[in-house]
Design an enzyme around this catalytic site. Sequence first.
Site, PDB file in Angstrom:
ATOM      1  N   THR A   1      58.296  42.839  35.621  1.00  0.00           N
ATOM      2  CA  THR A   1      57.147  42.177  36.235  1.00  0.00           C
ATOM      3  C   THR A   1      57.656  41.215  37.305  1.00  0.00           C
ATOM      4  O   THR A   1      58.860  41.093  37.523  1.00  0.00           O
ATOM      5  CB  THR A   1      56.333  41.396  35.190  1.00  0.00           C
ATOM      6  OG1 THR A   1      57.055  40.204  34.829  1.00  0.00           O
ATOM      7  CG2 THR A   1      56.086  42.234  33.936  1.00  0.00           C
ATOM      8  N   CYS A   2      56.733  40.483  37.918  1.00  0.00           N
ATOM      9  CA  CYS A   2      57.147  39.540  38.955  1.00  0.00           C
ATOM     10  C   CYS A   2      57.957  38.389  38.376  1.00  0.00           C
ATOM     11  O   CYS A   2      58.742  37.766  39.081  1.00  0.00           O
ATOM     12  CB  CYS A   2      55.941  39.000  39.711  1.00  0.00           C
ATOM     13  SG  CYS A   2      54.750  38.112  38.669  1.00  0.00           S
TER      14      CYS A   2
ATOM     15  N   GLU B   1      49.079  33.296  29.397  1.00  0.00           N
ATOM     16  CA  GLU B   1      48.428  34.220  30.340  1.00  0.00           C
ATOM     17  C   GLU B   1      48.319  35.611  29.707  1.00  0.00           C
ATOM     18  O   GLU B   1      49.233  36.079  29.037  1.00  0.00           O
ATOM     19  CB  GLU B   1      49.187  34.246  31.669  1.00  0.00           C
ATOM     20  CG  GLU B   1      50.646  34.666  31.579  1.00  0.00           C
ATOM     21  CD  GLU B   1      50.846  36.141  31.822  1.00  0.00           C
ATOM     22  OE1 GLU B   1      49.877  36.828  32.147  1.00  0.00           O
ATOM     23  OE2 GLU B   1      51.992  36.599  31.667  1.00  0.00           O
TER      24      GLU B   1
ATOM     25  N   ARG C   1      59.782  38.594  35.240  1.00  0.00           N
ATOM     26  CA  ARG C   1      60.861  38.934  34.314  1.00  0.00           C
ATOM     27  C   ARG C   1      61.220  40.417  34.406  1.00  0.00           C
ATOM     28  O   ARG C   1      60.390  41.256  34.768  1.00  0.00           O
ATOM     29  CB  ARG C   1      60.469  38.608  32.878  1.00  0.00           C
ATOM     30  CG  ARG C   1      59.423  39.511  32.267  1.00  0.00           C
ATOM     31  CD  ARG C   1      59.062  39.106  30.839  1.00  0.00           C
ATOM     32  NE  ARG C   1      58.459  37.799  30.788  1.00  0.00           N
ATOM     33  CZ  ARG C   1      59.008  36.755  30.168  1.00  0.00           C
ATOM     34  NH1 ARG C   1      60.157  36.887  29.535  1.00  0.00           N
ATOM     35  NH2 ARG C   1      58.396  35.579  30.172  1.00  0.00           N
TER      36      ARG C   1
ATOM     37  N   GLY D   1      47.015  45.120  47.625  1.00  0.00           N
ATOM     38  CA  GLY D   1      47.213  45.645  46.279  1.00  0.00           C
ATOM     39  C   GLY D   1      45.893  45.690  45.560  1.00  0.00           C
ATOM     40  O   GLY D   1      44.960  44.940  45.887  1.00  0.00           O
TER      41      GLY D   1
END
Length: 429
Positions: A49-50, A112, A52, A187
Amino acid sequence: MALLTLGLNHRTAPVELRERVAFTPERMAAAFAEIRATTGASEVAILSTCNRTELYLAGDDECAPTVLRWLSGFHGLDAAELEEAMYVHRDADAVRHMMRVAAGLDSMVLGEPQIFGQLKDAYDLAHEHGASGRFLSRLFQQTFAVAKRVRTQTAIGENPVSVAYAAVSMARHIFADMSRHKALLIGAGQTMELVARHLAEAGVTDFLVANRTLERAQALAEARGGRGIVLSEIPDYLREVDIIISSTASPLPILGKGAVERSLKQRKHRPFFMVDIAVPRDIEPEVGTLDDVYLYTVDDLRQVIEENIRSREGAAREAEHLVSAGTEEFLGQLRALEAVSTLKQFRERAETLRDGEVEKALRALRNGGDPETVLRSLGRGLTNKLLHEPSVQLRKATAEGRVEVTQWLRELHQLETQDHEISTTSERL
């Protein structure tokens, strides 16, 4: 079988390194094939992901150095540089870490919800490539169950403090009246759906959505009364928008300095507010050097996020207790499975010994042996065979001072402890 988690995240590595270690969808198949072939891991799942990149592996407990070398080679990075940013968790710690990740307790934005879906996608992808087996499948299912408990039994997800929310909050600091400004979303994934929702709640009504596929862009844009375009059309519309938020899986930048410079000349000092949530980054870092451009990355959102986290700290403590309980529950399941496997082997061995003694008795009967004598011989023979190896190992363990083996034997067979005999023997010694 050992469980190993190896990775880096927003706490251990800057975005410049995280984007170099990210796995693009196009390279996932090669990654799964290579890591299993070169590291000895029998099961693998990859979360990218952004914030990790993490590898979940089942296999040899000592394969971490091999995995690190493979990871650095796969991405063309210096192994020493990568090692400084990496963390490794094993067995119980690896289980606890995965559950904390799924519950949002290890995220930049505490609690989150997006990471839960991303972890499910990672599991589905591993299953699709035949890289997950019974061990990881069981772990992922337990992890999802614990994460759902956290969501339903705590208030950790009540207040919006996601990366998407933080990005929109920053925009409100730049623009006093959001309803007067047009937004471009680059996106059309889940994160951008959240961004669109928060922008709409902040007052934005004019939306433009750019995506690689026009259909997805149109679907998201039309839900907010906007328009969808393809990525190649962005330069044509750039001068019309004020807010640009981007999150794609593109391995290369989508918006460059040149296109932004040309648009600025037409905008007459009207500022651009840009947030690049993607890793690797969608917007060239050099764009941030231009006048009238406010460019932020996911790392720049940290301060906004930390201000909103305090409301979730109490719920986070409750969530940590649920994660600890879930970890112990999973480890208990593994121990139970190990017991089942051991009991199966024990029973199979006993049945083999029994069959051998029964066959010997049947031969004696066929040869005219006295039935009572044969039965008594069968009983003695079976008892001796069953008890021989345990007796040998018990004497050996006792001689080595491993008295717990004797205690376990008494507990297993519910034998009474001969206190007088033991105390007398101890006095002699």
